[in-house]
Design an enzyme around this catalytic site. Structure first.
Site, mmCIF file in Angstrom:
data_model
loop_
_atom_site.group_PDB
_atom_site.id
_atom_site.type_symbol
_atom_site.label_atom_id
_atom_site.label_comp_id
_atom_site.label_asym_id
_atom_site.label_seq_id
_atom_site.Cartn_x
_atom_site.Cartn_y
_atom_site.Cartn_z
ATOM 1 C CB CYS A 1 -52.086 28.314 17.376
ATOM 2 S SG CYS A 1 -50.928 27.726 17.711
ATOM 3 C CB THR B 1 -69.335 25.274 15.436
ATOM 4 O OG1 THR B 1 -68.513 26.173 15.689
ATOM 5 C CG2 THR B 1 -69.347 23.886 14.687
ATOM 6 C CB SER C 1 -73.394 31.682 17.345
ATOM 7 O OG SER C 1 -72.930 31.621 19.236
ATOM 8 N N GLY C 2 -75.909 32.103 19.654
ATOM 9 C CA GLY C 2 -76.193 32.576 21.276
ATOM 10 C C GLY C 2 -74.876 33.820 21.965
#
Ligand code: PLP
Length: 391
Positions: free
Chosen positions: A325, A72, A199-200
Site C-alpha cells: 500500500c 531485512t 529471519s526468526g
C-alpha cells in the site's frame, strides 16, 4: 468465533518451547556476553550453542553465522556490507524482479549511488532462468542476489545452478532464504552460497531476531559502528534472549522439517484443488514450479483482493494480499505483475500460507467460508457474469 490463521509467510507465533527457552534470559540470566565473569560467560555459552543450531539449519560452520535483528537487516548487511567492502572497479550487481523489498530497495539505494544493477525477469511460473543470470554477468559484476523461495508464490529458485554460475564467474552469491528456512533442507556448501539471510519470526522465533551466514573469506563492512561483537561484523551487545529463541527455533525447525513439509503440502494441495473446483474463474500462481509446501497464491478474477481479505477476516479467516500500500493507492504486487498477471488480476489475488498449528479441519472450515464470500463480492462487480448452467 474460532479464528483461522493462514498467513504464516507474514509471521509465525513464537513456539511455546522457544518461549520457554528464552524466558530465563530476560531475568535471572541477564549477563552481557562480552563480560568475562560467570554471568557473562553463561550468556556467551548460550549464544554459541544457539549459533550451532542455526549453523546446522543451513549446513554451515557456526563461526560463519552472524546474529542480526531479522531478515531485512541480514539482507542489507549482506548486500551493502559486501559492496562497501569491495573494490570500486566492480560496480555491477544482479538480482531478480521478484525479490522482497528488503533486497529490492537495497539494490535501488545502491543504484541511486552509482552502482549498476540488472533486475532479471522471471517466467510465468515465477522462477528465474539460470541462463539469464549467466548472460547478465559482466567482467565488473560483484554480486548476484537471488531469493531461495518467493514470499508470495512460494516458488523455489534454482539456487544450486546459480551458485555454480557465480562460482565459475568468481562473483559473490547472496540468497535471501527467509521464506525457505525450515521449509526446505538447506546446505550452503552444496548450494555454493556465500551469504544467506534468515529471519526468526518466520520460523516460530520472536520478531527482531535473524541471522546472516557469511562464508569465511567473504569480507563485509558492518552497517553500524561499535564494538567487536559478532567478529566485527555486527556491533552491539547481543540480544541473548532473542538469540537463544532463534537457536531453539532453528533446532525445532530442522527436526520437524520432513514431517511438517509433507503434512503442509497435503493441506495446501487439498485446499488449492478444492478452491479451483468450487470457485469459478480462479487460478493458482506458480503451480507449475517447485514450491515450498505451505504457500498458495490464488487469483480470484473479478474481485478486489483487499476487499476479499477484509471480508474473509470478518468471517474469521486471516490471509494476505501481498500487495503493498503506497500513498493511499493499492499497487498491484510486483511479484504477480512480474509473472505476467494484469494489474486487475494481481489485485484480485490472495496468499494463503499454512503453518504448524493448522489442521485439516481448519482447511474444511476455510473452504466452507471462501466460495460464498467470493461469490458475494463478485455479484457487486459490474465485470462479473455469473456462469449459467447449461441444461
Ligand atoms: N525477505 C523475505 C523473502 C521476506 O518474506 C521477509 C519478510 O516478509 C523479509 C525478507 C524481511 O524479514 P524481516 O521481517 O525479518 O525483516
Amino acid at each position: 468465533m474460532q479464528r483461522i490463521y493462514f498467513d504464516h509467510n507474514a509471521t509465525t507465533p513464537v513456539d511455546r518451547e522457544v518461549l520457554a527457552a528464552m524466558l530465563p534470559w530476560f531475568s535471572e540470566k541477564f549477563g552481557n556476553a562480552s563480560s568475562i565473569h560467570s554471568f557473562g560467560q553463561e550468556a556467551r555459552g548460550a549464544i554459541e550453542q544457539a549459533r550451532g543450531h542455526v549453523a546446522r539449519l543451513v549446513g554451515s560452520r557456526p563461526a560463519d553465522i552472524v546474529f542480526t535483528s531479522g531478515g531485512t537487516e541480514s539482507d542489507n548487511l549482506a548486500i551493502l556490507g559486501l559492496v562497501r567492502a569491495s573494490r570500486a572497479e566492480r560496480k555491477h550487481i544482479i538480482t531478480t524482479a521478484i525479490e522482497h523489498s528488503a533486497v529490492l530497495n537495497t539494490f535501488q539505494a545502491l543504484e541511486a549511488s552509482g552502482v549498476e544493477v540488472t533486475y532479471l525477469p522471471v517466467g510465468r511460473e515465477g522462477v528465474v532462468d539460470p541462463e539469464a543470470v549467466r548472460q547478465s554477468l559482466r567482467p565488473d559484476t560483484l554480486l548476484i542476489s537471488v531469493m531461495m523461495a518467493n514470499n508470495e508464490l512460494g516458488t523455489i529458485q534454482p539456487i544450486e545452478e546459480i551458485g555454480r554460475i557465480a562460482e565459475q564467474a568468481d562473483v559473490w552469491f547472496h540468497t535471501d532464504a527467509v521464506q525457505a528456512a525450515g521449509k526446505v533442507p538447506i546446505d550452503v556448501s552444496a548450494l555454493r552460497v556465500d551469504l544467506l539471510s534468515l529471519s526468526g519470526h518466520k520460523i516460530y522465533a520472536p520478531k527482531g531476531t535473524g541471522a546472516l551466514f557469511v562464508r569465511s573469506g567473504v569480507r563485509i563492512e558492518p552497517l553500524v559502528h561499535g564494538g567487536h561483537h559478532e567478529r566485527d561484523r555486527r556491533p552491539g551487545t547481543e540480544n541473548a534472549a532473542g538469540i537463544v529463541g532463534l537457536g531453539r527455533a532453528a533446532e525445532l525447525a530442522l527436526a520437524k522439517l520432513p514431517v511438517e513439509a509433507a503434512r503442509l503440502a497435503a493441506l495446501r494441495d487439498r485446499f488449492e484443488r478444492a478452491v479451483l473446483e468450487r470457485v469459478p474463474a480462479t487460478r493458482v500462481n506458480g503451480a507449475g514450479a517447485v514450491r515450498v509446501a505451505n504457500t498458495a497464491s490464488i487469483t480470484f478474477s473479478y474481485v478486489e483482493g483487499e476487499s476479499l481479505e477484509i471480508a474473509l477476516d470478518l468471517k474469521g479467516l486471516a490471509c494476505s494480499t501481498g500487495a503493498a500500500c503506497s500513498s493511499g493507492a493499492i499497487e498491484p504486487s510486483h511479484v504477480l505483475t512480474a509473472i505476467g498477471l494484469e494489474p486487475a488480476e494481481a489485485r484480485g489475488s490472495l496468499r494463503f500460507s499454512f503453518g504448524r498449528a493448522n489442521t485439516s479441519e481448519e482447511v474444511d472450515r476455510a473452504l466452507a467460508i471462501l466460495p460464498g464470500v467470493v461469490e458475494h463480492l463478485r455479484e457487486l462487480s459490474p465485470l462479473y457474469k455469473k456462469p449459467v448452467a447449461i441444461l
